[in-house]
Design an enzyme around this catalytic site. Structure first.
Site, mmCIF file in Angstrom:
data_model
loop_
_atom_site.group_PDB
_atom_site.id
_atom_site.type_symbol
_atom_site.label_atom_id
_atom_site.label_comp_id
_atom_site.label_asym_id
_atom_site.label_seq_id
_atom_site.Cartn_x
_atom_site.Cartn_y
_atom_site.Cartn_z
ATOM 1 N N HIS A 122 -21.718 33.680 -66.921
ATOM 2 C CA HIS A 122 -22.672 32.582 -67.105
ATOM 3 C C HIS A 122 -24.046 32.869 -66.496
ATOM 4 O O HIS A 122 -24.820 31.953 -66.256
ATOM 5 C CB HIS A 122 -22.083 31.278 -66.542
ATOM 6 C CG HIS A 122 -20.907 30.782 -67.328
ATOM 7 N ND1 HIS A 122 -20.063 29.790 -66.888
ATOM 8 C CD2 HIS A 122 -20.430 31.155 -68.544
ATOM 9 C CE1 HIS A 122 -19.118 29.569 -67.807
ATOM 10 N NE2 HIS A 122 -19.314 30.391 -68.810
ATOM 11 N N CYS A 133 -40.465 37.140 -73.808
ATOM 12 C CA CYS A 133 -40.162 38.585 -73.860
ATOM 13 C C CYS A 133 -38.823 38.930 -73.214
ATOM 14 O O CYS A 133 -38.420 40.078 -73.209
ATOM 15 C CB CYS A 133 -41.287 39.401 -73.228
ATOM 16 S SG CYS A 133 -41.342 39.289 -71.418
ATOM 17 N N ASN A 216 -4.904 27.747 -57.332
ATOM 18 C CA ASN A 216 -5.682 26.515 -57.536
ATOM 19 C C ASN A 216 -4.893 25.361 -56.913
ATOM 20 O O ASN A 216 -3.689 25.276 -57.127
ATOM 21 C CB ASN A 216 -5.860 26.268 -59.052
ATOM 22 C CG ASN A 216 -6.937 25.243 -59.362
ATOM 23 O OD1 ASN A 216 -6.993 24.176 -58.746
ATOM 24 N ND2 ASN A 216 -7.789 25.564 -60.314
ATOM 25 N N ALA A 234 -8.386 28.667 -52.219
ATOM 26 C CA ALA A 234 -8.498 30.127 -52.341
ATOM 27 C C ALA A 234 -8.743 30.810 -50.995
ATOM 28 O O ALA A 234 -8.218 31.893 -50.734
ATOM 29 C CB ALA A 234 -9.627 30.468 -53.312
#
Ligand code: OAD
Length: 243
Positions: A122, A133, A216, A234
Site C-alpha cells: 500500500h 511526473c 491475531n 503480535a
C-alpha cells in the site's frame, strides 16, 4: 492473552521446519507501537470516512484536507518505534533461508526494525509522489507549509500511498504473489482479512497447500483457512513463536 501451549508448540514445530517463510502483516502488528489500526474500537475508519480522505476523488476535490490527514498520520508514526513483534520477524529472517514480509502497512516499521525483504503493498507514508511526473521523494517529517510541489516539474505532489480504487504497485505485488506460493509457510499477522486484493493471498496460499499460521487476538476469515490460530497480540505471540 496468550495462545494455549499445545497450539503454540505445534506452530513452533511447523515454523522450525520451514526454510522459506512469507509473512503477511496488517495494522495489528504496529498496534503495540502506538500506530492506530483501521477497524478496531479505536480504529481510524471509526472516526474518519475513507471516501473523503483516501481516494483519488477525495484528493482531487480537497487536496488540503487529504494532505492534512496524512500529515497528522506522519506525526503519529514519527513518535513510534518498532515493537517486539517487528523485532521477532527480524530474528526470523536471520535464521531462515528466505523471509519475505508482505505488508499492507505504510508506516515503514518493518524496515526500521531491520527486515530487508519488505514488500509494501500500500505504499509508504513518508514518500511524496508527483501527480504529473511520478517522481518520488522521501519526507521524514511532519508539518505542512502549504501544499507540497514537485521540485522537478512544479506540479502538486500526493502522498505515496495506495488509495481505495487504485491498483497496487506492480513490483511489491509480483514479489508478494511469488513469495506466497513458493514458501514453506505463510504467517499472517494482525490483519482483519477484509481488504482485497491483499486478503486474497491467504486463500491462494491455502490452494497451493502452503501451511498457514494466523496471529491475531480476533478470529478473522483467515482463521478458517489456517493450520493454527495463535490468539494474542503480535508483540507477545511472535517472540514465543519464533525464539
Ligand atoms: P485493520 O484495522 O482492518 O485490522 C487490524 C487487525 O489487527 C484486526 O484483525 C485486529 O484484530 C488485529 N490486531 C489488533 N491489535 C493487534 C495486535 N496487538 N497484534 C496482532 N493483531 C492485532 O487493518 P488491516 O487489516 O491492516 O488500506 O487493514 C487493511 C487495509 O485497510 C489497510 O492497509 C488500509 C485500510 O483501509 C489502505 O489504506 C489502502
Amino acid at each position: 492473552m496468550s495462545p494455549p501451549l499445545p497450539a503454540l508448540e505445534e506452530a513452533r514445530t511447523l515454523l522450525a521446519g520451514a526454510r522459506r517463510v512469507c509473512v503477511l502483516t496488517g495494522a495489528g502488528i504496529s498496534a503495540e507501537s502506538g500506530v492506530p489500526t483501521f477497524r478496531g474500537k479505536e480504529g481510524l475508519w471509526r472516526n474518519h470516512d475513507p471516501m473523503t480522505l483516501a481516494t483519488p476523488r477525495a484528493f482531487a476535490e480537497d487536496p488540503q484536507l487529504v494532505w492534512e490527514w496524512y500529515d497528522w498520520r506522519r506525526s503519529l508514526v514519527l513518535a513510534c518505534t518498532p515493537n517486539e513483534g517487528h523485532r521477532a520477524l527480524v530474528r526470523l529472517e536471520e535464521r531462515v533461508e528466505r523471509c519475505d514480509i508482505v505488508t499492507q502497512n505504510v508506516d515503514g516499521l518493518h524496515r526500521a526494525a531491520g527486515s530487508t525483504r519488505v514488500h509494501e503493498l500500500h505504499g509508504q507514508l513518508f514518500v511524496n509522489r508527483c501527480t504529473a511526473c511520478d517522481r518520488q521523494r522521501e519526507v521524514r517529517s511532519s508539518g505542512l507549509d502549504g501544499l507540497p510541489h514537485c521540485s522537478a516539474c512544479g506540479v502538486l505532489e500526493r502522498p505515496g500511498v495506495v488509495w481505495f480504487g487504485e491498483a497496487l504497485p506492480h513490483e511489491p505485488w509480483a514479489a508478494a504473489s511469488q513469495a506466497m506460493t513458493t514458501s514453506d509457510l505463510v504467517l499472517v499477522v494482525g490483519t482483519s482479512a477484509l481488504v482485497y486484493p491483499a486478503a486474497q493471498f491467504v486463500p491462494t496460499a491455502r490452494a497451493a497447500d502452503v501451511p498457514i499460521i494466523v496471529v491475531n487476538p480476533e478470529r478473522t476469515d483467515h482463521v478458517a483457512l489456517a493450520d493454527h490460530h495463535l490468539a494474542g497480540p503480535a508483540g507477545q505471540v511472535l517472540p514465543l513463536l519464533i525464539d
